[in-house]
Scaffold this active site. Structure first.
Site, PDB file in Angstrom:
ATOM      1  N   GLU A   1      -5.168  -5.689  -4.727  1.00 17.15           N
ATOM      2  CA  GLU A   1      -4.899  -6.208  -3.393  1.00 17.15           C
ATOM      3  C   GLU A   1      -4.456  -7.667  -3.465  1.00 17.15           C
ATOM      4  OE1 GLU A   1      -8.191  -5.416  -0.847  1.00 17.15           O
ATOM      5  OE2 GLU A   1      -7.795  -3.260  -0.807  1.00 17.15           O
TER       6      GLU A   1
ATOM      7  N   HIS B   1      -4.246  -0.661  -4.069  1.00 15.01           N
ATOM      8  CA  HIS B   1      -5.677  -0.979  -3.881  1.00 15.01           C
ATOM      9  C   HIS B   1      -6.399  -0.706  -5.201  1.00 15.01           C
ATOM     10  CE1 HIS B   1      -5.275  -1.320   0.496  1.00 15.01           C
ATOM     11  NE2 HIS B   1      -4.550  -0.224   0.437  1.00 15.01           N
TER      12      HIS B   1
ATOM     13  N   SER C   1       0.838  -1.195   0.000  1.00 21.46           N
ATOM     14  CA  SER C   1       0.000   0.000   0.000  1.00 21.46           C
ATOM     15  C   SER C   1       0.878   1.252   0.000  1.00 21.46           C
ATOM     16  CB  SER C   1      -0.953  -0.033   1.194  1.00 21.46           C
ATOM     17  OG  SER C   1      -1.915   0.989   1.104  1.00 21.46           O
TER      18      SER C   1
END
Length: 293
Positions: free
Chosen positions: A217, A190, A148
């Site tokens: 993800e 994401h 992330s």
């Protein structure tokens, strides 16, 4: 000069194997699918000393660093890694402490957790901490891993703000400098679940030299030699190549107006597919398909 280190950038929260799940023990068979065959296991196998590699988890980007750090220690230990610790760096002055710098010098792997990538660059950027990491990446058998925020911050240019639904309105995507481990790419995370393809389109149309990388993800890229990328994990990697763009109205429209782009090239990678940043060649490996008689 060839780069001796490796990058592992991950799109965000994994769907399997989270130790925050109350029912982890009851569902251990399903969770092991990620831990034994997935990204964290691949990280350990790619590291210099395998299970004995020194791993430092960096929780700077997170607003719940203690909880996140404890989860990663448990996950790595479960996979057999024996030398794992957490560096909780929440202020720039902490990144300059001699004991912190010494731990980074001894690390075989650093794992940057999710959170806010602007926290990473504002706290670590321009410090000796960053300099040591870059030197190790270029000159040692060392792994920079990030999920992330940790993935978004790995490149020289970094997306730090921009809503998904308004991403193709001029000025909605904000870009700043990242930590500089890889040039001429920009990473968004994401990606599939949050519909962020428009963000990446605008980032690329504004600077067509960079390759846009969108990570889903439980999906990542293993990058060796600074140029050879392999898709790992269970989902998709989207590549956005703007070098063949024929036309755009980016410079003609006002802020907040829609952006048009002609001839933007998009590639989709899945597990084991490879892409060479030097040659721009995507090789789809996939599973073998039997011919129908």
């Amino acid at each position: 000069m060839s780069i001796k280190g490796k990058l592992i950038i991950i799109g965000g929260a994994v769907d399997k194997g989270s130790f925050t799940e109350v029912s982890f023990d009851e569902n251990v068979a399903n969770n092991l699918n990620f831990f034994e065959k997935g990204i964290l296991k691949r990280l350990i196998n790619e590291s210099k000393h395998k299970n004995e590699s020194r791993i430092e988890v960096i929780t700077t980007a997170s607003t719940i660093p203690l909880e996140v750090g404890a989860e990663y220690i448990k996950a790595f230990n479960y996979l057999g890694a024996t030398e794992v610790d957490v560096l909780h760096i929440q202020k720039r002055e902490q990144a300059m402490q001699p004991e912190v710098l010494e731990r980074v010098r001894k690390a075989d792997v650093v794992m940057f957790t999710g959170g806010d990538q602007l926290r990473l660059t504002s706290i670590l950027g321009g410090t000796e901490f960053q300099d040591i990491l870059l030197d190790k990446y270029h000159n040692e058998d060392f792994i920079y891993a990030g999920t992330s925020a940790g993935a978004a911050a790995a490149s020289s240019s970094m997306i730090y703000q921009g809503s998904s639904k308004e991403a193709l309105l001029k000025g909605e995507v904000k870009i700043t400098s990242g930590l500089g481990f890889i040039e001429d790419v920009i990473v968004d995370t994401h990606f599939v679940q949050r519909g962020r393809i428009g963000r990446l389109f605008q980032a690329v149309v504004g600077n067509p030299k960079v390759l846009g990388i969108g990570l889903g993800e439980d999906t990542g890229l293993l990058i060796k030699d600074g140029t050879k990328m392999e898709a790992i994990g269970s989902g998709l990697v989207i590549l956005v190549d703007g070098r063949q763009i024929k036309n755009t109205n980016l410079t003609d429209v006002s802020l907040g107006k829609p952006v048009s782009i002609s001839n933007l090239i998009v590639h989709v990678m899945s597990q084991t597919d490879t892409y060479d940043l030097n040659t721009s060649e995507l090789i789809i490996h996939g599973e073998s398909v039997q011919e129908v008689e």
